[in-house]
Enzyme design. Structure first.
Site, PDB file in Angstrom:
ATOM      1  CB  CYS A   1       6.341 -20.097  -9.716  1.00 21.63           C
ATOM      2  SG  CYS A   1       8.134 -20.020  -9.967  1.00 21.63           S
TER       3      CYS A   1
ATOM      4  CB  CYS B   1       7.042 -22.375  -1.756  1.00 22.43           C
ATOM      5  SG  CYS B   1       8.115 -23.446  -0.805  1.00 22.43           S
TER       6      CYS B   1
ATOM      7  CB  CYS C   1      10.759 -23.918 -14.299  1.00 19.56           C
ATOM      8  SG  CYS C   1       9.367 -24.941 -14.302  1.00 19.56           S
TER       9      CYS C   1
ATOM     10  CB  CYS D   1       2.842 -21.929 -11.479  1.00 23.23           C
ATOM     11  SG  CYS D   1       3.702 -23.369 -11.433  1.00 23.23           S
TER      12      CYS D   1
ATOM     13  CD  GLU E   1      18.209 -18.319  -6.633  1.00 21.03           C
ATOM     14  OE1 GLU E   1      16.917 -18.450  -5.895  1.00 21.03           O
ATOM     15  OE2 GLU E   1      18.553 -17.353  -7.030  1.00 21.03           O
TER      16      GLU E   1
ATOM     17  CB  CYS F   1      14.931 -27.077  -0.553  1.00 16.96           C
ATOM     18  SG  CYS F   1      14.099 -26.019  -2.417  1.00 16.96           S
TER      19      CYS F   1
END
Ligand code: SF4
Length: 340
Positions: free
Chosen positions: A119, A332, A112, A116, A92, A105
């Site tokens: 997230c 975010c 990942c 976190c 994305e 962005c």
């Protein structure tokens, strides 16, 4: 035979390639101009290159872009793209237009590793690193679709400094006058704070802005939010930040998403003030956009404002950032390939 994307090559490698194909030096410059100034995605369309050279080049190389398999636009103009990669995976990218800035962005990895707790991307697991062409093509496709791009932030899916070689190559091309020609002040790399890679980035001489996803300065709180903190505690991250070579007048941005009752308490402000003593930094307080199934709630506005006030009283520059694109899950910690 798999074709090599020209956007995976450094400028020196494009020089070598054109020389090896018996072409004068200026052809390399023409190729870069097509790729980066003109959003080129087709070697056959590079009309100022001789036809036989284009054919020769296209036998082994490609300039292909990325296919957008989905696109969602928010009321505020933010656009979220879902791009398909060669191997069927997707990433994305978010385009954020503001009055003076048009920011892209970019993602740097599919998924990942860092998990976190707040997230959405972290829940996907890790598939692979993106290649330089896949990072640069996100900017090119945003320009082709939405228009001008003035700023690039590495804050999408993945940890940029965990894909160091591809990210630094992309940074050089974004900044170079023969690349995208975007000023270093308009490029920001956001990291969870990997000390060795921060040092390495400093040594490359790339003057991009550095942002740290800090979120808490107390190790117990930060480890709860970000498991990477167990390996690299706050003090190690801050030491790396204090070594990072900053241009005159510039500072490192500390990103803090405030969660109700977790990291927005008076003791959290004090820990942050203490941690930032030896670092030239400003703080961005970011409002959390709820993700489905999240165990955290956003800090109430009054508490966020009190947090800001306390930092400012201690002499730390602090802004409250409205995270754009919340309605399309493009803010975010909300990127994961689950367009629906
Ligand atoms: S916040 Fe960044 S580093 Fe953490 S899991 Fe999400 S994408 Fe990875």
């Amino acid at each position: 035979m798999t074709l090599i994307n020209l956007k995976d090559l450094s400028f020196a490698q494009i020089d070598e390639l054109t020389a090896a194909m018996g072409q004068p030096k200026f052809r390399a410059k023409q190729i870069r101009d097509w790729l980066y100034a003109k959003n080129g995605i087709d070697i056959a369309a590079m009309s100022n290159l001789p036809k036989d050279f284009r054919e020769h080049l296209a036998a082994t190389h490609t300039a292909a872009g990325l296919a957008a398999t989905a696109k969602r636009a928010a009321q505020d103009g933010t656009i979220k793209y879902l791009f398909a990669l060669d191997d069927g995976l997707t990433v994305e990218t978010v385009y954020i237009p503001e009055e003076k800035r048009k920011t892209v962005c970019v993602s740097t990895q599919v998924g990942c590793k860092f998990k976190c707790a707040f997230c959405a991307t972290g829940t996907m697991g890790f598939s692979r690193n993106l290649r330089p062409s896949e990072i640069l093509n996100q900017v090119i496709e945003a320009r082709r679709g939405a228009g001008e791009v003035t700023n690039v932030v590495f804050m999408g899916m993945g940890e940029p400094l965990d894909n160091f070689a591809a990210v630094t190559q992309a940074l050089e091309i974004l900044h170079s006058p023969e690349g995208f020609n975007i000023g270093a002040r308009r490029i920001t790399v956001s990291t969870v704070g990997l000390p060795e890679q921060i040092d390495q980035l400093g040594k490359t001489g790339i003057k991009a802005n550095l942002a740290i996803s800090l979120h808490a300065a107390d190790d117990a709180v930060r480890s709860r939010l970000m498991p990477v903190n167990r390996k690299y505690p706050v003090a190690a991250v801050m030491k790396a930040c204090s070594r990072y070579p900053l241009q005159h007048g510039r500072v490192i941005t500390m990103e803090v998403i405030l969660f109700d009752g977790v990291n927005d308490r008076p003791e959290d402000v004090q820990a942050l003030i203490k941690a930032l003593r030896a670092v030239k930094a400003k703080v961005n307080l970011i409002r959390f956009n709820m993700v489905a199934g999240a165990e955290f709630r956003p800090s109430p506005r009054e508490k966020t404002e009190q947090f800001q006030k306390a930092l400012m009283a201690a002499g730390i520059d602090c802004t409250i950032r409205i995270s754009r694109g919340g309605e399309i899950e493009a803010a975010c910690g909300q990127l994961k390939t689950a367009f629906s």
